[in-house]
Design a protein around this motif. Sequence first.
Motif, short mmCIF file in Angstrom:
data_model
loop_
_atom_site.label_atom_id
_atom_site.label_comp_id
_atom_site.label_asym_id
_atom_site.label_seq_id
_atom_site.Cartn_x
_atom_site.Cartn_y
_atom_site.Cartn_z
N LEU A 204 0.70 -1.42 0.12
CA LEU A 204 0.03 0.08 0.06
C LEU A 204 0.84 1.30 0.07
CD1 LEU A 204 -2.54 -1.29 2.74
CD2 LEU A 204 -3.09 -0.73 0.32
N LEU A 209 3.09 0.78 7.40
CA LEU A 209 1.80 1.52 7.69
C LEU A 209 1.37 0.69 9.14
CD1 LEU A 209 -0.02 1.80 4.57
CD2 LEU A 209 1.53 3.43 5.56
N SER A 220 -9.53 3.17 0.70
CA SER A 220 -9.53 4.23 -0.29
C SER A 220 -8.95 3.83 -1.67
CB SER A 220 -8.34 5.28 0.17
OG SER A 220 -8.49 5.92 1.34
N ALA A 224 -11.92 4.43 -4.52
CA ALA A 224 -11.37 5.53 -5.61
C ALA A 224 -11.63 4.89 -7.11
CB ALA A 224 -9.92 5.97 -5.73
N LEU B 94 2.18 7.88 5.17
CA LEU B 94 1.99 7.18 3.72
C LEU B 94 3.14 7.86 2.67
CD1 LEU B 94 -1.99 7.93 3.45
CD2 LEU B 94 -0.75 5.66 3.15
N ALA B 167 -10.13 8.93 -10.29
CA ALA B 167 -8.38 9.08 -10.21
C ALA B 167 -7.89 8.25 -11.42
CB ALA B 167 -8.05 8.77 -8.92
N SER B 203 -12.87 12.10 -8.10
CA SER B 203 -13.63 11.58 -7.32
C SER B 203 -13.01 10.59 -6.40
CB SER B 203 -14.99 11.19 -7.76
OG SER B 203 -16.00 10.70 -7.00
N LEU B 204 -13.31 10.66 -5.06
CA LEU B 204 -12.54 9.52 -4.26
C LEU B 204 -13.35 8.63 -3.70
CD1 LEU B 204 -10.35 12.33 -2.46
CD2 LEU B 204 -9.46 10.40 -4.21
N ILE B 216 -6.50 11.88 3.22
CA ILE B 216 -5.69 10.52 3.69
C ILE B 216 -6.08 9.68 2.29
CG2 ILE B 216 -5.69 8.55 4.86
CD1 ILE B 216 -6.18 10.54 7.17
N ALA B 217 -7.40 9.71 1.80
CA ALA B 217 -7.70 8.73 0.53
C ALA B 217 -6.67 9.16 -0.81
CB ALA B 217 -9.38 8.93 0.36
N SER B 220 -3.43 8.02 -0.37
CA SER B 220 -3.47 6.43 -0.17
C SER B 220 -3.38 6.08 -1.82
CB SER B 220 -4.52 5.89 0.30
OG SER B 220 -4.68 6.11 1.62
N VAL B 221 -4.42 6.66 -2.62
CA VAL B 221 -4.40 6.32 -4.00
C VAL B 221 -3.08 6.42 -4.42
CG1 VAL B 221 -5.31 7.00 -6.29
CG2 VAL B 221 -7.06 6.80 -4.32
N ALA B 223 -0.13 6.65 -2.90
CA ALA B 223 0.90 5.83 -2.44
C ALA B 223 0.89 4.37 -2.76
CB ALA B 223 0.79 5.79 -0.77
N ALA B 224 -0.24 3.91 -3.00
CA ALA B 224 -0.66 2.47 -3.77
C ALA B 224 0.30 2.19 -4.98
CB ALA B 224 -1.90 1.99 -3.57
N MET B 226 2.69 2.50 -6.60
CA MET B 226 4.31 2.44 -6.57
C MET B 226 4.69 1.87 -7.83
SD MET B 226 5.06 1.45 -2.75
CE MET B 226 3.94 0.00 -3.04
#
Lengths: 226, 226
Positions: A204, A209, A220, A224, B94, B167, B203-204, B216-217, B220-221, B223-224, B226
């Motif tokens: 994540l 985390l 999230s 999304a 994050l 996103a 839109s999240l 945070i959402a 997170s989108v 961060a994920a 990668m």
Amino acid sequence: VYVPDLGAPGAEVALSPDESHYVARVCRARVGDALDGTDGRGTVATLRVTVADREVRVVVERHERRERGRRAWLLCGAPEGRRDDWMVEKLAELGVERWIPLDCARARWDGLGARRPRWERLAIAALKQSRSPFRMEIADPVAAAEAGALTGAAAVRWLGRAGGMPAPGASTAGLLAAAIGPSGGFTRDEEDQLERSGFLPVSLAAGRLRTETAAIAIASVWAAGM
Amino acid sequence: VYVPDLGAPGAEVALSPDESHYVARVCRARVGDALDGTDGRGTVATLRVTVADREVRVVVERHERRERGRRAWLLCGAPEGRRDDWMVEKLAELGVERWIPLDCARARWDGLGARRPRWERLAIAALKQSRSPFRMEIADPVAAAEAGALTGAAAVRWLGRAGGMPAPGASTAGLLAAAIGPSGGFTRDEEDQLERSGFLPVSLAAGRLRTETAAIAIASVWAAGM
């Protein structure tokens, strides 16, 4: 407003003490005013205030059913301290369908007496905040070993783990089941068992985390991908 | 441990009072023990304890530079109440590079006196928690109208908004700048200005999110991916 027992159109319903206070004191609604209501199970209704007293009563003018599109269940080990409260609030805001506390070898969900009712209140507040007709369900704690059997209906299963693969696209149709370890992490045995049950390790973030952060991050990513 | 002024290999450095307490009292480290340290700006070091007293001193044995791969800046209006604390903690976990408080028409970041040092402490704690060599930078508040000019270097700009587009893939290379409105939302003017500056409405979640949840959402989108 949240009205768990919405009747058919024409029915008159009394609001709960909390909702009555909110409508009469906070919003200062009067007899004849219209309100939006939901039962938290997909029904949205237009309500008309008939009594605006200590107990508020409303009549159901119209109602309509909505279906959940995408669905997510979150299975989650215990975080440190009191971080469960805001985790519950945030998962409910993000639209998670069911939250399932996981009892793990390294942490159990003990002493739920006072927490359960607080979680329920947080889930109702989040439903109003997010203007959603769906209230997050809060399940009883289950053992991590039962996670596989419990999520038999899921189309996709994710296991949050540093070093897993990137979350494979967020546009999950059907039900996603996501498992997050407790603050001390899943044991190797628990992880193996989850993987054998079809949970795919996904990473994540670049760093490690906390439990509650991972839970919200995975929700999230799912949310999304509408 | 966090050591903002890591010297060259061979240098002896005194740890801060907080870090000294953590090392000597919490971890009960002794002279000769090895520690991992970082300056929060990409240097990771192996440190050897030379004095384990009220003030702990260490000598730098080796160090190594890491480069940030993907980068994100988060521009964020003020949430309700004290929700800023955990927002800062989670954004830092994050891996957000820089957090920029936005002063908006409907909410300003006033009275930062005591908050700033607390945010800095939270960012340092998150860096240790996530085992990252990068400490989140906390900028001074800027006006929403300056967001465009401030993020001129960004490869991609997102604006969190209910009803925006999904996103568009999280695998952003380079710098992502993401803007989130305050608890009352951006004004129409502020949104128009952000869009003219290249911020793309995304839109999240299906429902409306609180400021801190949206921040945070969106992180997170990112961060994920990668």
